[in-house]
Design a protein around this motif. Sequence first.
Motif, mmCIF file in Angstrom:
data_model
loop_
_atom_site.group_PDB
_atom_site.id
_atom_site.type_symbol
_atom_site.label_atom_id
_atom_site.label_comp_id
_atom_site.label_asym_id
_atom_site.label_seq_id
_atom_site.Cartn_x
_atom_site.Cartn_y
_atom_site.Cartn_z
ATOM 1 N N ASN A 56 -6.080 14.905 11.454
ATOM 2 C CA ASN A 56 -7.174 14.256 10.733
ATOM 3 C C ASN A 56 -6.582 13.243 9.752
ATOM 4 O O ASN A 56 -5.881 13.602 8.808
ATOM 5 C CB ASN A 56 -7.974 15.336 9.989
ATOM 6 C CG ASN A 56 -9.159 14.787 9.232
ATOM 7 O OD1 ASN A 56 -9.197 13.630 8.844
ATOM 8 N ND2 ASN A 56 -10.145 15.646 8.985
ATOM 9 N N HIS A 66 -5.584 20.814 10.271
ATOM 10 C CA HIS A 66 -6.146 19.477 10.028
ATOM 11 C C HIS A 66 -5.126 18.344 10.169
ATOM 12 O O HIS A 66 -5.441 17.198 9.836
ATOM 13 C CB HIS A 66 -6.740 19.422 8.610
ATOM 14 C CG HIS A 66 -7.837 20.409 8.370
ATOM 15 N ND1 HIS A 66 -9.055 20.332 9.012
ATOM 16 C CD2 HIS A 66 -7.896 21.516 7.591
ATOM 17 C CE1 HIS A 66 -9.826 21.343 8.616
ATOM 18 N NE2 HIS A 66 -9.145 22.073 7.760
ATOM 19 N N THR A 98 0.241 26.354 2.112
ATOM 20 C CA THR A 98 -0.643 25.321 2.666
ATOM 21 C C THR A 98 -0.478 25.126 4.173
ATOM 22 O O THR A 98 -1.219 24.348 4.773
ATOM 23 C CB THR A 98 -0.379 23.976 1.968
ATOM 24 O OG1 THR A 98 1.015 23.646 2.115
ATOM 25 C CG2 THR A 98 -0.726 24.049 0.490
ATOM 26 N N ASP A 142 -14.621 13.532 9.434
ATOM 27 C CA ASP A 142 -13.660 14.338 8.685
ATOM 28 C C ASP A 142 -14.183 15.770 8.743
ATOM 29 O O ASP A 142 -15.232 16.085 8.176
ATOM 30 C CB ASP A 142 -13.601 13.835 7.244
ATOM 31 C CG ASP A 142 -12.594 14.585 6.380
ATOM 32 O OD1 ASP A 142 -12.071 15.621 6.841
ATOM 33 O OD2 ASP A 142 -12.340 14.138 5.244
ATOM 34 N N ASP A 143 -13.466 16.632 9.471
ATOM 35 C CA ASP A 143 -14.003 17.960 9.779
ATOM 36 C C ASP A 143 -13.707 19.024 8.727
ATOM 37 O O ASP A 143 -13.946 20.217 8.951
ATOM 38 C CB ASP A 143 -13.467 18.439 11.134
ATOM 39 C CG ASP A 143 -11.933 18.510 11.172
ATOM 40 O OD1 ASP A 143 -11.296 18.198 10.144
ATOM 41 O OD2 ASP A 143 -11.394 18.876 12.238
ATOM 42 N N ARG A 144 -13.247 18.638 7.567
ATOM 43 C CA ARG A 144 -12.944 19.623 6.530
ATOM 44 C C ARG A 144 -14.196 19.986 5.741
ATOM 45 O O ARG A 144 -15.069 19.135 5.517
ATOM 46 C CB ARG A 144 -11.881 19.071 5.581
ATOM 47 C CG ARG A 144 -10.529 18.823 6.240
ATOM 48 C CD ARG A 144 -9.590 18.106 5.284
ATOM 49 N NE ARG A 144 -10.081 16.776 4.944
ATOM 50 C CZ ARG A 144 -9.636 16.060 3.912
ATOM 51 N NH1 ARG A 144 -8.704 16.561 3.126
ATOM 52 N NH2 ARG A 144 -10.123 14.861 3.676
ATOM 53 N N ASP A 195 -3.590 25.651 6.627
ATOM 54 C CA ASP A 195 -4.586 24.598 6.492
ATOM 55 C C ASP A 195 -4.051 23.282 7.056
ATOM 56 O O ASP A 195 -4.788 22.519 7.700
ATOM 57 C CB ASP A 195 -4.952 24.428 5.010
ATOM 58 C CG ASP A 195 -6.109 23.451 4.808
ATOM 59 O OD1 ASP A 195 -7.176 23.673 5.401
ATOM 60 O OD2 ASP A 195 -5.926 22.475 4.053
ATOM 61 N N TYR A 240 -7.269 13.949 6.095
ATOM 62 C CA TYR A 240 -6.439 15.015 5.538
ATOM 63 C C TYR A 240 -5.052 14.487 5.197
ATOM 64 O O TYR A 240 -4.531 14.734 4.102
ATOM 65 C CB TYR A 240 -6.320 16.180 6.532
ATOM 66 C CG TYR A 240 -5.282 17.191 6.116
ATOM 67 C CD1 TYR A 240 -5.579 18.168 5.169
ATOM 68 C CD2 TYR A 240 -3.989 17.150 6.641
ATOM 69 C CE1 TYR A 240 -4.609 19.079 4.756
ATOM 70 C CE2 TYR A 240 -3.014 18.052 6.237
ATOM 71 C CZ TYR A 240 -3.335 19.011 5.301
ATOM 72 O OH TYR A 240 -2.366 19.905 4.880
ATOM 73 N N ALA A 290 -16.124 17.620 2.985
ATOM 74 C CA ALA A 290 -15.732 16.211 3.138
ATOM 75 C C ALA A 290 -16.947 15.308 2.973
ATOM 76 O O ALA A 290 -18.071 15.701 3.316
ATOM 77 C CB ALA A 290 -15.099 15.994 4.512
#
Length: 581
Positions: free
Chosen positions: A79, A76, A69, A399-401, A72, A82, A404
């Motif tokens: 964030n 983020h 992980t 939220d830039d994922r 990733d 996140y 989202a």
Amino acid sequence: MDRRTLLKTALILPLLPLTAKVDAFVTGGGRWLKPGASGWPTDADWNALNRQVGGRLSIPKNPLLDPATREDALAHIGNQFYVGDQPGLTQTGAYYRAWTSTPSARVLAAESAQDIATAIAWARRRRVRLVVRGGGHSYLGASNAPDSLLIWTRRMNTVEMVDSFVPKGAASGSIGVPAAHVGAGAMWIDAYHAVTTVGGRYIQGGGCTTVGCAGFTNGGGFGSLSKGFGTGASNLLEAEVVTADGKIRIVNAFQDPELFWALKGGGGGSFGVITRLTFRTHDLPEQIGGVHGRIEADSDASFVALVAQVLRHFRENLCNPHWGEQIEFHGDRHIDLSMLFQGLSEDEAKAAWQPFLEWVARRPAYTWVKPFWLKAMPARHFWDLAFYQKYGLTFAVPDDRPGAPAHHMMWAGDKEQVGTYIHAYTSAWLPSRLLQDNQVETLATAIVEASRELGFSLHFNKGLFGASAETLAQARDTAMNPDVLDAFALAIIANGGAAVFEGLPGMHRDDAKAQQGEDATRKSYARLTRVAPGAGAYFSESDFFQKDYKKAYWGTNVPRLAAAKRKYDPEGIFAVRNGIG
């Protein structure tokens, strides 16, 4: 082990039978076991609990330390959404000399009150410490603890509006009020989106959009517009809560009223695990607006005069239900304005500031380093990310994922809080008497002297002096320190450093700098509170090492809260730093 405990153990050991086993792996006064202790759950025990809760139990990890992980996480980690989705992280990274964000032994990703009731009963039998987390923003470290079972309510995030709500147990024929049912895992952006952006009504929540609704309310719950609409606690109409005995209760003014009252500001996680909240909603004002600017004085004397005038202007024009948020005071003789207003037109808001602007304009000692700025917007779009994006405004950050929720936004200024290392954090409610003509100059001098040690803010929305009689009456019926009713502002003096999540590249925990920050914070606090000795503090934004914390947080309400704690959690199953019991 401290010296007193060590001496006590040394005296007792020779008196024990030779066959007795001394268990050194306990914490919390012996209430909870730690790994390695006799009785600590085996893997089979944990697996059995997992089956009971439908496979929703797991081992939380710091995603920065897990190769699967890490990439990733690095993409983020700034964030807040996140971070909130990671049961192995908290929004704050550490607090100097107090705590460091640490994953629990296990986490229950609860989806129902029954999940939580099962976990509480299991943990009580096995003497495993419980930690409750929604948004994970606790400055006191209540959102995490090593060797614990984390009850994580993130998945319980529904929001439902109702036109006419009547609490259970109310008299037949009681008139209902507009309300919203909010799951314990919901963040305030979820509530604002459903209630305001979509529903066209106002719900009193927090300023930071990723704060969890339940912990916010347990702590009292100030928002940007609390002088107008009260606190989260004062707007709570009913709650579903799981208590230490494993019972799922619906509590309100008619059913378990003392527990309901304790949940309204009595301290997050101290009396049970909230699973659902029902809040009063309000008519939405037509507009919400902001005021910004930075003004600088050319001498120490002119700075004191400026601060005194700011206080007079606030008293005469802004200390009312329409205004909220803060003004910052800095030791290099400048002031930053960062205020919000509601229920006024742009012209009316400008008129409220005109006397101050004219006062400044007549005096060459002052310079607007950042020009005075005032603007209003439709209140329905204040938490509407699509609205900000339409006009290219960047102070609302998505939220830039991938995947989202489209409505998830946070304020750009809040990004710097992610993983922060708190060096020190203090707060103090300032009584209204300090605004009187015979004391305002003394207060101004204290503010200037304190700001030379460390700059700080007065949060006018976090004191209810100037609110309506109705707002004050509702707030009086909460567990918070009654001093808040007469406080015109909450002073927050704090200091912190860069993120200290373990595994973050370049992370450096500078304890020497932290000590300097703590010293400056305490000196500033001491100078300011000379004019308000014994000032109360706000539970959710306060010192980990708060002196006389019960009196500071709850004042005369302490005995009543203690009685509720004895009744609903006599064994101390729920324990948080600086909490009741």
